[in-house]
Design a protein around this motif. Structure first.
Motif, PDB file in Angstrom:
ATOM      1  N   LYS A  71      -2.217 -27.157  22.632  1.00  0.00           N
ATOM      2  CA  LYS A  71      -0.880 -26.775  23.097  1.00  0.00           C
ATOM      3  C   LYS A  71       0.166 -27.866  22.845  1.00  0.00           C
ATOM      4  CE  LYS A  71      -2.555 -23.835  26.879  1.00  0.00           C
ATOM      5  NZ  LYS A  71      -2.644 -23.693  28.363  1.00  0.00           N
ATOM      6  N   GLN A  72      -0.285 -29.076  22.484  1.00  0.00           N
ATOM      7  CA  GLN A  72       0.651 -30.188  22.337  1.00  0.00           C
ATOM      8  C   GLN A  72       1.243 -30.213  20.932  1.00  0.00           C
ATOM      9  OE1 GLN A  72       1.186 -31.382  25.318  1.00  0.00           O
ATOM     10  NE2 GLN A  72      -0.599 -30.166  25.952  1.00  0.00           N
ATOM     11  N   ASN A  73       2.524 -30.504  20.854  1.00  0.00           N
ATOM     12  CA  ASN A  73       3.209 -30.519  19.562  1.00  0.00           C
ATOM     13  C   ASN A  73       3.135 -31.869  18.861  1.00  0.00           C
ATOM     14  OD1 ASN A  73       4.128 -27.826  19.835  1.00  0.00           O
ATOM     15  ND2 ASN A  73       5.804 -28.514  21.159  1.00  0.00           N
ATOM     16  N   ASN A  74       2.867 -32.919  19.628  1.00  0.00           N
ATOM     17  CA  ASN A  74       2.879 -34.263  19.039  1.00  0.00           C
ATOM     18  C   ASN A  74       1.680 -35.054  19.558  1.00  0.00           C
ATOM     19  OD1 ASN A  74       4.197 -36.176  17.347  1.00  0.00           O
ATOM     20  ND2 ASN A  74       4.983 -37.232  19.149  1.00  0.00           N
ATOM     21  N   LEU A  75       0.512 -34.475  19.381  1.00  0.00           N
ATOM     22  CA  LEU A  75      -0.691 -34.977  20.035  1.00  0.00           C
ATOM     23  C   LEU A  75      -1.137 -36.329  19.509  1.00  0.00           C
ATOM     24  CD1 LEU A  75      -3.029 -34.292  22.039  1.00  0.00           C
ATOM     25  CD2 LEU A  75      -4.289 -33.456  20.045  1.00  0.00           C
ATOM     26  N   GLY A  76      -1.375 -37.232  20.441  1.00  0.00           N
ATOM     27  CA  GLY A  76      -2.020 -38.497  20.147  1.00  0.00           C
ATOM     28  C   GLY A  76      -3.461 -38.431  20.607  1.00  0.00           C
ATOM     29  N   ILE A  77      -3.769 -39.172  21.674  1.00  0.00           N
ATOM     30  CA  ILE A  77      -5.112 -39.203  22.242  1.00  0.00           C
ATOM     31  C   ILE A  77      -5.085 -38.578  23.631  1.00  0.00           C
ATOM     32  CG2 ILE A  77      -7.056 -40.675  22.886  1.00  0.00           C
ATOM     33  CD1 ILE A  77      -5.884 -42.835  21.055  1.00  0.00           C
ATOM     34  N   VAL A  78      -6.140 -37.836  23.956  1.00  0.00           N
ATOM     35  CA  VAL A  78      -6.297 -37.276  25.298  1.00  0.00           C
ATOM     36  C   VAL A  78      -7.451 -37.993  25.990  1.00  0.00           C
ATOM     37  CG1 VAL A  78      -6.717 -35.215  26.699  1.00  0.00           C
ATOM     38  CG2 VAL A  78      -5.500 -35.012  24.517  1.00  0.00           C
ATOM     39  N   GLY A  79      -7.201 -38.469  27.202  1.00  0.00           N
ATOM     40  CA  GLY A  79      -8.249 -39.016  28.051  1.00  0.00           C
ATOM     41  C   GLY A  79      -8.388 -38.148  29.289  1.00  0.00           C
ATOM     42  N   VAL A  80      -9.468 -38.303  30.021  1.00  0.00           N
ATOM     43  CA  VAL A  80      -9.724 -37.451  31.183  1.00  0.00           C
ATOM     44  C   VAL A  80      -9.945 -38.304  32.435  1.00  0.00           C
ATOM     45  CG1 VAL A  80     -10.730 -35.602  29.801  1.00  0.00           C
ATOM     46  CG2 VAL A  80     -12.219 -37.413  30.711  1.00  0.00           C
ATOM     47  N   LYS A  81     -10.084 -37.616  33.556  1.00  0.00           N
ATOM     48  CA  LYS A  81     -10.387 -38.295  34.814  1.00  0.00           C
ATOM     49  C   LYS A  81     -11.834 -38.792  34.766  1.00  0.00           C
ATOM     50  CE  LYS A  81      -9.565 -36.192  38.804  1.00  0.00           C
ATOM     51  NZ  LYS A  81      -9.828 -35.348  40.003  1.00  0.00           N
ATOM     52  N   LEU A  82     -12.001 -40.093  34.874  1.00  0.00           N
ATOM     53  CA  LEU A  82     -13.333 -40.690  34.907  1.00  0.00           C
ATOM     54  C   LEU A  82     -13.666 -41.104  36.332  1.00  0.00           C
ATOM     55  CD1 LEU A  82     -13.119 -42.972  31.733  1.00  0.00           C
ATOM     56  CD2 LEU A  82     -14.223 -40.740  31.914  1.00  0.00           C
ATOM     57  N   ILE A  83     -14.880 -40.825  36.746  1.00  0.00           N
ATOM     58  CA  ILE A  83     -15.362 -41.259  38.055  1.00  0.00           C
ATOM     59  C   ILE A  83     -16.629 -42.074  37.845  1.00  0.00           C
ATOM     60  CG2 ILE A  83     -14.358 -39.280  39.256  1.00  0.00           C
ATOM     61  CD1 ILE A  83     -17.186 -38.074  39.401  1.00  0.00           C
ATOM     62  N   ASP A  84     -16.921 -42.965  38.783  1.00  0.00           N
ATOM     63  CA  ASP A  84     -18.149 -43.751  38.657  1.00  0.00           C
ATOM     64  C   ASP A  84     -19.322 -43.023  39.302  1.00  0.00           C
ATOM     65  OD1 ASP A  84     -18.055 -44.214  41.439  1.00  0.00           O
ATOM     66  OD2 ASP A  84     -17.083 -46.150  41.224  1.00  0.00           O
ATOM     67  N   GLY A  85     -20.459 -43.694  39.336  1.00  0.00           N
ATOM     68  CA  GLY A  85     -21.673 -43.053  39.856  1.00  0.00           C
ATOM     69  C   GLY A  85     -21.657 -42.788  41.337  1.00  0.00           C
ATOM     70  N   THR A  86     -20.630 -43.290  42.045  1.00  0.00           N
ATOM     71  CA  THR A  86     -20.493 -43.001  43.473  1.00  0.00           C
ATOM     72  C   THR A  86     -19.439 -41.923  43.722  1.00  0.00           C
ATOM     73  OG1 THR A  86     -18.781 -44.680  43.882  1.00  0.00           O
ATOM     74  CG2 THR A  86     -21.071 -45.410  43.973  1.00  0.00           C
ATOM     75  N   GLY A  87     -18.831 -41.416  42.644  1.00  0.00           N
ATOM     76  CA  GLY A  87     -17.823 -40.366  42.768  1.00  0.00           C
ATOM     77  C   GLY A  87     -16.399 -40.864  42.860  1.00  0.00           C
ATOM     78  N   ASN A  88     -16.194 -42.177  42.823  1.00  0.00           N
ATOM     79  CA  ASN A  88     -14.853 -42.736  42.961  1.00  0.00           C
ATOM     80  C   ASN A  88     -14.106 -42.767  41.629  1.00  0.00           C
ATOM     81  OD1 ASN A  88     -14.368 -43.618  45.813  1.00  0.00           O
ATOM     82  ND2 ASN A  88     -16.312 -44.665  45.458  1.00  0.00           N
ATOM     83  N   PHE A  89     -12.815 -42.521  41.705  1.00  0.00           N
ATOM     84  CA  PHE A  89     -11.960 -42.510  40.524  1.00  0.00           C
ATOM     85  C   PHE A  89     -11.903 -43.889  39.890  1.00  0.00           C
ATOM     86  CE2 PHE A  89      -7.572 -43.121  38.839  1.00  0.00           C
ATOM     87  CZ  PHE A  89      -7.663 -42.252  37.758  1.00  0.00           C
TER      88      PHE A  89
END
Length: 387
Positions: free
Chosen positions: A106-124
């Motif tokens: 959907k992006q017209n000028n796409l660079g890089i997409v990153g996502v929400k990362l959580i650790d092994g305890t569930g914390n952001f």
């Protein structure tokens, strides 16, 4: 082909198996491929991939060529319009790539997409979204000024605090554990700079994409577990390479005074020492209680024999509701998630929902005889054989 997922591995055989299992599940309805590049691991990572995942393209390097070159080798063999650089110590949900791909298209000028990362305890993990570490931004990080003034745009750029963890939007820098972009763009900027062995390579790639006039995005609508620290022991070599990586980025992109360069060198040494201290193994507490989330009661006996304690059982086939776990939550509890019946997406949701509740998590990957997890973002994870 739509998507190529490139996973660079070095001596994390069990995490790699869990990662590839989750990626396979997430790519079932996408025209795609998985490429594993092994940097001359001394464990049986390559043998495991050959026997368990015969459809995965395996590239075996005869030496550890580092993160940038290893990924560049993988991308050079990729056939997808899009590529995803993915760490081997990650777990993706079944709909992760579907969601990210739809967003990217959907992006017209796409660079890089990153996502929400959580650790092994569930914390952001705040490094999921960052700002360009200019000398000033780096100063606010090293001195922790960003913590003192979290609502000030003047101080809070390092972790891109203009966006919350649950807000999608443009950011400048993304983390190399998950980077989604068009292969054409990756090639246009020259991929990862191989003069940098590791640690600032993702900053450099993100910055080069910005210089091409593209927009980088943090996408919050899917979460990915990143156990962290699995591919790297924080020893003297780590500290040396971390310092070299930061010096590499500043020399490449910024002209700075001798005085500030000296200050940054002192700051980098201090920061890397902190990282080293954080990475020292700690005495791990033994869980007081165990809860198996599964559809297999026979597994209770196996785990009971292993831990020598009573193991409670939640029948996921009958109950199958994340909120039903709430009645079992208590301090000192280890939640063991059986991937034969609990999907990767459900595993991730359980990690997020019950973070900071005094519990720890383990996943038993489908078709394996081990459990895996991490109780701290600074410690190496734990592997426990079940048989």
């Amino acid at each position: 082909m739509q998507l190529s997922v490139v996973i660079l591995n070095y001596n994390v055989r069990y995490f790699l198996e869990l990662c590839v299992l989750s990626v396979e599940s997430a790519l079932q309805k996408i025209d795609s491929e998985i490429i594993v590049v092994d940097n001359n691991s001394s464990d049986d990572s390559s043998e495991m991939i050959k026997s368990r995942f015969p459809n995965v393209k395996l590239i075996q390097n005869n030496q550890n060529v580092g993160f940038p070159k290893g990924n560049n080798i993988g991308v050079s063999q990729a056939k997808g319009e899009y590529i995803c650089i993915l760490n081997p110590d990650t777990v993706v949900a079944e709909d992760t790539f579907k969601k990210v791909l739809a967003f990217a298209q959907k992006q017209n000028n796409l660079g890089i997409v990153g996502v929400k990362l959580i650790d092994g305890t569930g914390n952001f993990l705040p490094e999921s979204k960052r700002g360009i570490p200019t000398p000033w931004v780096a100063f606010t990080k090293i001195t922790s000024l960003y913590k003192l003034f979290p609502k000030s745009s003047f101080f809070n750029k390092y972790y891109a605090q203009h966006l919350s963890e649950n807000q999608t939007g443009e950011v400048e820098i993304l983390v190399g554990a998950f980077m989604f972009l068009k292969k054409e763009l990756y090639n246009e900027v020259g991929g990862f700079d191989e003069d940098c062995f590791m640690y600032s390579d993702d900053i450099d790639l993100s910055y080069m994409v910005l210089q091409k006039g593209k927009d980088n995005y943090y996408f919050h609508e899917t979460a990915v577990i990143h156990y962290k620290g699995e591919s790297t022991v924080k020893d003297g070599t780590y500290m040396k390479r971390f310092q070299e990586a930061m010096e590499f980025f500043y020399k490449k992109h910024f002209q700075i005074s001798f005085l500030f360069s000296a200050f940054m060198k002192i700051g980098i040494v201090f920061f890397s020492l902190i990282k080293r201290i954080q990475g020292r193994p700690k005495n791990k507490s033994i869980p007081e209680n165990y809860l198996l989330v599964s559809a297999s009661e026979s597994l209770v006996k196996i785990i009971t024999a292993l831990v020598q304690k009573k193991v409670d059982f939640l029948d996921w086939k009958a109950e199958k509701e994340v909120n039903l776990l709430s009645n079992s939550i208590r301090n000192g509890l280890q939640i063991i998630l059986d991937n034969e019946s609990v999907s990767f997406k459900e595993c991730i949701e359980i990690h997020e929902q019950y973070r900071n509740k005094g519990v720890v998590f383990r996943i038993i990957p489908k078709g394996t005889n081990f459990s895996i997890g991490s109780d701290s973002p600074n410690d190496r994870g734990g592997i426990e054989k079940l048989k």
